[in-house]
Design a protein around this motif. Structure first.
Motif, mmCIF file in Angstrom:
data_model
loop_
_atom_site.group_PDB
_atom_site.id
_atom_site.type_symbol
_atom_site.label_atom_id
_atom_site.label_comp_id
_atom_site.label_asym_id
_atom_site.label_seq_id
_atom_site.Cartn_x
_atom_site.Cartn_y
_atom_site.Cartn_z
ATOM 1 N N LEU A 225 0.620 -1.276 -0.092
ATOM 2 C CA LEU A 225 -0.060 -0.034 0.163
ATOM 3 C C LEU A 225 1.006 1.283 0.047
ATOM 4 O O LEU A 225 0.565 2.163 -0.790
ATOM 5 C CB LEU A 225 -0.859 -0.036 1.212
ATOM 6 C CG LEU A 225 -1.919 1.131 1.314
ATOM 7 C CD1 LEU A 225 -2.870 1.133 0.366
ATOM 8 C CD2 LEU A 225 -2.421 1.233 2.617
ATOM 9 N N SER A 226 1.797 1.396 1.027
ATOM 10 C CA SER A 226 2.711 2.570 1.121
ATOM 11 C C SER A 226 4.042 2.297 0.505
ATOM 12 O O SER A 226 4.938 3.208 0.681
ATOM 13 C CB SER A 226 2.580 3.110 2.560
ATOM 14 O OG SER A 226 2.989 2.082 3.317
ATOM 15 N N GLY A 227 4.468 1.234 0.165
ATOM 16 C CA GLY A 227 5.891 1.085 -0.268
ATOM 17 C C GLY A 227 6.808 0.991 0.585
ATOM 18 O O GLY A 227 6.611 0.752 1.939
ATOM 19 N N LYS A 228 8.092 0.643 0.206
ATOM 20 C CA LYS A 228 9.041 0.243 1.227
ATOM 21 C C LYS A 228 9.863 1.576 1.660
ATOM 22 O O LYS A 228 10.744 1.263 2.651
ATOM 23 C CB LYS A 228 10.208 -0.528 0.382
ATOM 24 C CG LYS A 228 9.688 -1.912 -0.071
ATOM 25 C CD LYS A 228 10.712 -2.781 -0.787
ATOM 26 C CE LYS A 228 9.914 -4.057 -1.157
ATOM 27 N NZ LYS A 228 10.805 -4.932 -2.065
ATOM 28 N N GLY A 229 9.401 2.573 1.114
ATOM 29 C CA GLY A 229 10.163 3.895 1.584
ATOM 30 C C GLY A 229 11.024 4.394 0.651
ATOM 31 O O GLY A 229 11.905 3.494 -0.237
ATOM 32 N N VAL A 249 10.446 2.515 -14.856
ATOM 33 C CA VAL A 249 10.632 3.450 -13.786
ATOM 34 C C VAL A 249 9.325 3.597 -12.910
ATOM 35 O O VAL A 249 9.341 3.809 -11.845
ATOM 36 C CB VAL A 249 10.607 5.011 -14.469
ATOM 37 C CG1 VAL A 249 9.315 5.530 -15.024
ATOM 38 C CG2 VAL A 249 11.166 6.059 -13.614
ATOM 39 N N PHE A 250 8.283 3.241 -13.689
ATOM 40 C CA PHE A 250 7.032 3.005 -12.845
ATOM 41 C C PHE A 250 7.119 2.030 -11.797
ATOM 42 O O PHE A 250 6.516 2.230 -10.494
ATOM 43 C CB PHE A 250 5.659 2.777 -13.686
ATOM 44 C CG PHE A 250 4.513 2.803 -12.819
ATOM 45 C CD1 PHE A 250 3.535 3.890 -12.592
ATOM 46 C CD2 PHE A 250 3.709 1.648 -12.567
ATOM 47 C CE1 PHE A 250 2.599 4.294 -12.069
ATOM 48 C CE2 PHE A 250 2.629 1.506 -11.701
ATOM 49 C CZ PHE A 250 1.832 2.728 -11.423
ATOM 50 N N SER A 251 7.754 0.894 -12.154
ATOM 51 C CA SER A 251 7.776 -0.209 -11.101
ATOM 52 C C SER A 251 8.803 0.497 -9.889
ATOM 53 O O SER A 251 8.597 0.085 -8.729
ATOM 54 C CB SER A 251 8.570 -1.307 -11.663
ATOM 55 O OG SER A 251 7.847 -1.838 -12.953
ATOM 56 N N THR A 252 9.798 1.023 -10.369
ATOM 57 C CA THR A 252 10.815 1.549 -9.216
ATOM 58 C C THR A 252 10.002 2.328 -8.572
ATOM 59 O O THR A 252 10.137 2.224 -6.907
ATOM 60 C CB THR A 252 11.977 2.345 -10.057
ATOM 61 O OG1 THR A 252 12.497 1.515 -11.173
ATOM 62 C CG2 THR A 252 12.985 2.904 -8.982
ATOM 63 N N LEU A 259 1.017 1.487 -3.526
ATOM 64 C CA LEU A 259 -0.027 1.773 -4.312
ATOM 65 C C LEU A 259 -0.576 3.211 -4.337
ATOM 66 O O LEU A 259 -0.829 3.878 -5.204
ATOM 67 C CB LEU A 259 -1.317 0.817 -3.712
ATOM 68 C CG LEU A 259 -2.674 1.187 -4.313
ATOM 69 C CD1 LEU A 259 -2.622 0.667 -5.869
ATOM 70 C CD2 LEU A 259 -3.815 0.515 -3.675
ATOM 71 N N ILE A 260 -0.236 3.870 -3.035
ATOM 72 C CA ILE A 260 -0.409 5.438 -2.944
ATOM 73 C C ILE A 260 0.347 6.186 -4.146
ATOM 74 O O ILE A 260 -0.109 6.868 -4.919
ATOM 75 C CB ILE A 260 -0.003 5.896 -1.589
ATOM 76 C CG1 ILE A 260 -1.223 5.286 -0.765
ATOM 77 C CG2 ILE A 260 -0.215 7.303 -1.600
ATOM 78 C CD1 ILE A 260 -0.682 5.522 0.697
ATOM 79 N N GLY A 261 1.570 5.734 -4.266
ATOM 80 C CA GLY A 261 2.402 6.633 -5.238
ATOM 81 C C GLY A 261 1.758 6.176 -6.493
ATOM 82 O O GLY A 261 1.776 7.187 -7.364
ATOM 83 N N GLY A 262 1.473 4.851 -6.895
ATOM 84 C CA GLY A 262 0.822 4.696 -8.060
ATOM 85 C C GLY A 262 -0.559 5.236 -8.510
ATOM 86 O O GLY A 262 -0.901 5.984 -9.605
ATOM 87 N N ALA B 39 -5.513 1.146 -12.324
ATOM 88 C CA ALA B 39 -5.404 1.398 -10.847
ATOM 89 C C ALA B 39 -6.009 0.210 -10.261
ATOM 90 O O ALA B 39 -5.385 -0.343 -9.371
ATOM 91 C CB ALA B 39 -6.598 2.615 -10.599
ATOM 92 N N GLY B 40 -6.975 -0.609 -10.950
ATOM 93 C CA GLY B 40 -7.457 -1.744 -10.486
ATOM 94 C C GLY B 40 -6.451 -2.948 -10.358
ATOM 95 O O GLY B 40 -6.229 -3.518 -9.508
ATOM 96 N N ARG B 41 -5.842 -2.888 -11.379
ATOM 97 C CA ARG B 41 -4.729 -3.873 -11.843
ATOM 98 C C ARG B 41 -3.512 -3.666 -10.676
ATOM 99 O O ARG B 41 -3.060 -4.566 -10.090
ATOM 100 C CB ARG B 41 -4.202 -3.880 -13.089
ATOM 101 C CG ARG B 41 -2.810 -4.785 -13.184
ATOM 102 C CD ARG B 41 -3.126 -6.167 -13.346
ATOM 103 N NE ARG B 41 -1.759 -6.689 -13.671
ATOM 104 C CZ ARG B 41 -1.621 -8.151 -13.758
ATOM 105 N NH1 ARG B 41 -2.761 -8.905 -13.236
ATOM 106 N NH2 ARG B 41 -0.775 -8.825 -14.123
ATOM 107 N N MET B 42 -3.507 -2.537 -10.517
ATOM 108 C CA MET B 42 -2.323 -2.204 -9.551
ATOM 109 C C MET B 42 -2.494 -2.376 -8.235
ATOM 110 O O MET B 42 -1.708 -3.050 -7.437
ATOM 111 C CB MET B 42 -1.856 -0.661 -9.542
ATOM 112 C CG MET B 42 -0.534 -0.536 -8.795
ATOM 113 S SD MET B 42 0.286 1.119 -9.122
ATOM 114 C CE MET B 42 1.449 0.934 -7.589
ATOM 115 N N GLY B 43 -3.926 -2.223 -7.764
ATOM 116 C CA GLY B 43 -4.343 -2.596 -6.475
ATOM 117 C C GLY B 43 -4.337 -3.973 -6.348
ATOM 118 O O GLY B 43 -3.889 -4.449 -5.114
#
Lengths: 358, 698
Positions: A225-229, A249-252, A259-262, B39-43
């Motif tokens: 949800l909030s990533g590894k930092g 870069v999106f995966s990085t 998920l929040i960043g995404g 967004a759904g896929r990522m979630g």
């Protein structure tokens, strides 16, 4: 204006690139910011262009880029190998990138001049088709499937919005559905075929060509949800993730921000593209609205294909994520699109007065 | 409306504007749809499958590697190491992880300067390895070589350079047969035990000898290391380390320096030396030469080396102490005498030896054709008169001799931690009937009394026999120090009889006996002994002294010292030495070394100069000469180490049976290399060449 979300995205991209370089401005983040600054100035200058100027330049620009494409092809043929870049000494140009906005410009200009009455006739499709087919064929020869698809997508969207009869598109879709398997088996290079196969089943070859997709999903999935930092992503820092600063870069980002960043990144793209579409709908003049919508479509194609690729929904095609990936050509293309949109926005404002602001 | 309408409708600007609005709306909707999809896929990936991917990211990042435990040391009786560990750098490969095995090995060979034979061995092992079994490329590297491989790791998938410990045997070939060697576990061994430590690069298990017998005790507990690694396998940092626990030491009864001395003193001969402690039965030395260097076996047996060892007719792969069986020859005479004494024979009872004895219609010859004159028991022993024994054996019978032979250790197996021991043969009428379905003949008794015919014994058994006769205690040989071992039981010999044998055997060396040159050059140390010469082929084939090596007589010698209060007893057997003259000088020097090491070493140094270096040096130069000559056309090593020794054992058995072919007729006793009656031999330390062939004929 929409500069605020754009600058946010660029800054965020720079932060991710900082992390991808192992916690350093060099070599990615700094040049990313500098390029953006340079291209933003270029976009600002573009807004000064008048409608007539742009209309007048549309075909010449298209012609020049097409010549560059042919030149690349010719040099490649002489040099005995495929080549996508043209080294002009002071800048390394990738003409196929420039062609993306150029084809939109040329088609917008074409449909602008086409009498409305002819929209349903062959006069509406054949010249436009040729305008589109020439660069697509050249890019396919490179061979660069991703960019060819991007060109086709941009061109088709402009044709669609220009009001060509819907049944043509249906027929085209059916034709593509028939042609695709044929093209797949006879037209694609072997490495491209393999990419499609591994996209369908990445686990079948976890250490071979499925590696990219698998590692990208691991990076996104392990972010939670909030990533590894910030600066804590193990996938990118330990080189498990390929190309952590360009295509992935999106995966990085997702590994470190979760998920929040995404959702923030996707949200910003929604804002930018939504603004672009509004700019297109607000312009009263056919050339401007087609041009704006085509630019939106071009950016959209980049974003969607890249994100689908990193999430394992599309094969690895090598398309960077606009405004976040490190790379001059893609930044140039996207900033040209943004510049065009800003320019059209300014035209709209000039027409309607200064009351509008979006 | 638009769709499906076929009529030629006049399209105006406003219609187009209308279409544009509708279609941009549709485009916006499609875009929003994709945004939701993404967004759904990522979630889904980040939340629903988070656990799975977190685990995968962790298993990417963290690499758990086992640290092979340091093996326990094998110590001699004074806690000096016979086998220890040496820190070194090594390179292994894991064939399953290699992208291009051949190419990588070639590159490694270049970096590490490996010789072509070694490269060929590594390649063939890589080709047959399975189960992620590591294959050692090189060990004992210096830091520069290690670093050269380490920096190229990203180009070398499957290559594992590491700092570790390798087994080190300070005295090399001297302990080869005794200690065995270590090597990587074979696929079969891994399947049997299924312990992941067995396929950890650099991990070795015992393959022979004590290393194999005490494998579990020596093994220790592996350590573990959790490290963060990059995709290319470079270690970023240590996360946690658990130290290994070294295996327990095994303390043997062996006297390390003596073992080494005896092995070196055997020199160019093929033979063995066994020395026992007369108080406890401790085996102080079990040297068997020629041998192999266990240090060079620890990375697997090279095919050139294997081929060299295998083609050597002196069988360096066989532990002759345990698996060499020889007709004991005249060394059985003190034992036979003890049997006579215990059966009530008067030691003063004498017989006239005129060079032979008629039994029935046959004449059995004494080795001394001219005869010994009047012979009593003591003279029978120190002059090794055959007629004396023929005569009383006919009177007292095999039923007296055979049980005594067994009581003294012949034909027996001892409870020792060894992979196998041969127990030889003590023939008696029942045995002969069982085995050959033939009646016992008078000449069988005659043969047995002089240690020929069917009789076979190992050097270990001869040493045990010497110790039991010397002390009158039922000494059991032992190899591992154990304070709880019971004190040896008594043989129930009359002390008077023991003294008679001690004195007679002392006279062999110190009196008018057959081994005057075996006298110990130390004041107050008197060694007792008995010579033996064992025939291996019929006289028509060879005179036993010259000619083809493998037809020459075996030379034997049993001994104990000091003669009147024995502290050490032992046996020396020289295969095809041409007679006992090859054996007792070695016993003399070994015993000298035990009482005065410097004196013993001086004698040895002079000899080694003549032989061309120590055993280790000679083995090394022999190897390089052989490798240069053999090139690559060598027989491959059996894939399982067990096969190597099984093959050697089988051949040893066959070889041991061969003298039995002579047993169906009376043996021809071989002349002892007699010194002038009672005269002092040449000064100690001189080489005793086998006596020149005598003119003696049957």
């Amino acid at each position: 204006m929409m500069l605020f979300p754009l600058v946010t995205l660029i800054a965020f991209g720079a932060a991710v690139l900082y992390s991808a370089a192992g916690g350093s401005m060099q070599p990615y983040a700094q040049s990313h910011l500098i390029r953006f600054a340079v291209f933003l100035v270029m976009a600002a200058i573009m807004t000064r262009f008048t409608r007539e100027w742009v209309k007048f330049l549309a075909y010449p620009i298209y012609a020049v880029v097409l010549i560059l494409l042919i030149a690349v092809e010719a040099i490649g043929a002489i040099g005995g190998g495929s080549q996508r870049w043209l080294n002009l000494g002071f800048i390394v140009l990738q003409p196929s990138e420039l062609m993306k906005p150029a084809i939109v410009l040329a088609l917008a200009r074409f449909y602008d001049t086409l009498p409305p009455g002819m929209t349903g006739t062959w006069r509406a499709i054949v010249p436009a088709g040729l305008l589109l087919a020439a660069p697509v064929c050249l890019v396919l020869l490179q061979p660069d499937l991703g960019t060819s698809l991007a060109l086709v997508f941009g061109g088709v969207v402009v044709m669609f919005l220009a009001g060509l009869p819907l049944r043509w598109f249906v027929l085209g879709a059916v034709g593509a559905a028939i042609a695709a398997p044929l093209a797949f088996f006879f037209g694609l290079q072997e490495y491209q075929q393999r990419r499609v196969f591994t996209f369908l089943d990445p686990e079948s070859d976890p250490l071979g060509s499925g590696y990219h997709i698998t590692q990208s999903k691991i990076a996104i999935g392990s972010g939670g949800l909030s990533g590894k930092g910030f600066n804590e992503g193990s996938q990118s820092h330990l080189n498990y993730l390929p190309e952590p600063h360009t295509d992935f870069v999106f995966s990085t980002m997702a590994e470190e921000w979760g998920l929040i960043g995404g959702l923030v990144v996707i949200g910003i793209f929604v804002l930018i593209l939504g603004w672009g579409l509004r700019v297109a709908r607000r312009s009263t003049d056919r050339f401007a609205s087609l041009l704006a919508a085509g630019m939106v479509a071009t950016i959209f194609f980049y974003v969607v294909i890249n994100l689908m690729m990193v999430m394992g929904l599309a094969p690895v095609v090598g398309i960077p994520l606009p405004f976040m990936s490190h790379g001059g050509s893609s930044m140039l293309t996207n900033m040209l699109c943004i510049g065009a949109l800003m320019m059209i926005n300014r035209w709209n404002h000039g027409q309607r007065g200064r009351t509008f602001s979006s | 409306m638009i769709f499906g309408k076929r009529g030629r409708e006049v399209i105006s600007s406003s219609i187009l504007q209308n279409r544009f609005d509708r279609r941009t709306f549709a485009l916006g909707a499609v875009q929003s749809g994709f945004a939701l999809l993404l967004a759904g896929r990522m979630g889904y990936i980040a939340i629903a499958e988070n656990e799975k991917y977190e685990l995968e990211a962790e298993s990417n990042r963290v690499n758990l590697s086992l640290i092979p435990p340091r093996r326990g040391w094998i110590l001699d009786r004074n806690n000096a190491p016979l086998a220890s560990n040496r820190a070194d750098f090594r390179v292994d490969v894991i064939p399953e992880r290699m992208a291009d095995p051949e190419g990588t090995i070639d590159q490694l060979a270049e970096l590490l300067a490996l010789d072509p034979a070694r490269v060929a061995d590594v390649k063939s092992k890589v080709a047959t390895a399975r189960n992620y079994q590591p294959v050692e490329v090189a060990s004992g590297l210096d830091y520069d070589q290690f670093a050269a491989v380490s920096v190229r790791l990203p180009d070398f998938p499957g290559v594992v350079p590491q700092r570790g410990f390798s087994r080190y045997y300070p005295t090399g070939p001297a302990v080869g047969h005794l200690i065995g060697y270590v090597g990587p576990a074979s696929a079969e061994e891994y399947e049997e035990e299924n312990n992941p430590i067995l396929i950890t690069p650099g991990y070795k298990i015992g393959k022979d000898g004590l290393e194999k017998q005490f494998e579990q005790r020596l093994r220790g507990v592996p350590g573990a290391r959790r490290v963060e690694v990059t995709a290319a396998g470079r270690i970023v940092r240590d996360l946690a380390t658990r130290e290994d626990v070294q295996g327990n030491p095994v303390r043997t009864t062996i006297d390390g320096p003596l073992q080494d001395y005896a092995a070196r003193r055997l020199g160019l001969e093929s033979g063995s030396v066994v020395v026992m402690d007369c108080k406890t039965g401790d085996l102080l030395c079990m040297s068997s030469m020629p041998s192999f260097d266990p240090n060079s076996f620890s990375d697997g047996i090279g095919s050139v080396e294997y081929s060299m060892l295998r083609e050597d007719e002196r069988v360096p792969l066989r532990n002759k102490v345990l698996k060499g069986l020889y007709p004991p020859g005249s060394t059985v005479k003190p034992m036979v005498s003890m049997a006579f004494l215990e059966a009530g024979l008067d030691p003063a009872a004498s017989v006239y030896c005129g060079g032979g004895l008629r039994v029935g219609n046959r004449v059995f010859r004494c080795w001394k054709r001219g005869g010994h004159g009047t012979v009593d028991m003591a003279k029978g022993i120190y002059q090794s008169c055959d007629v004396y024994f023929y005569h009383f054996a006919q009177q007292l019978g095999m039923d007296v001799i055979a049980p005594m032979a067994k009581r003294c250790g012949m034909g027996q197996e001892f409870p020792l931690p060894v992979t196998s021991q041969f127990y030889g043969t003590v023939p008696d009428p029942a045995w002969k009937m069982r085995k050959y379905e033939r009646e016992w003949q008078p000449f069988d008794t005659v043969n047995a009394t002089i240690g020929q015919g069917y009789m076979l014994a190992s050097p270990l058994q001869l040493a045990v026999m010497a110790s039991r006769l010397a002390t009158g205690s039922k000494l059991m040989p032992r190899l591992i120090i154990n304070p709880n071992d019971p004190t040896p039981a008594s043989m129930n010999f009359s002390p008077e009889n023991v003294r008679i044998i001690q004195n007679a055997m002392s006279d062999v060396v110190n009196g008018p006996g057959t081994a005057g040159r075996a006298r110990i050059p130390i004041e107050g140390v008197n060694m007792a002994g008995k010579t033996g010469t064992a025939q291996v082929v019929s006289l028509s084939r060879s005179d036993g002294k010259t000619g083809d090596w493998k037809y020459r007589d075996h030379g034997l010698f049993i001994f104990f010292a000091p003669f009147d209060n024995p502290r050490y007893a032992g046996a020396v057997v020289i295969e095809h030495g041409g007679g006992s003259g090859a054996a007792y000088p070695i016993a003399r020097d070994v015993v000298t070394f035990m009482f005065d090491p410097q004196k013993g070493l001086d004698a040895l140094t002079a000899l080694e100069k003549e032989w061309g270096g120590t055993a280790q040096q000679r083995l090394n130069s022999k190897y390089s000469a052989y490798a240069a000559a053999a090139g690559e056309s060598v027989e491959p090593v059996p894939r399982r180490e067990a096969d190597i020794f099984a093959r050697v054992d089988a051949e040893a058995r066959a070889a041991a049976e061969r003298p039995a072919a002579l047993a169906n007729r009376p043996a021809t006793p071989r002349p002892e290399p007699v010194d002038e009656e009672g005269s002092a031999g040449p000064p100690p330390g001189t080489v005793v060449t086998p006596a020149a062939p005598t003119t003696w004929v049957r």
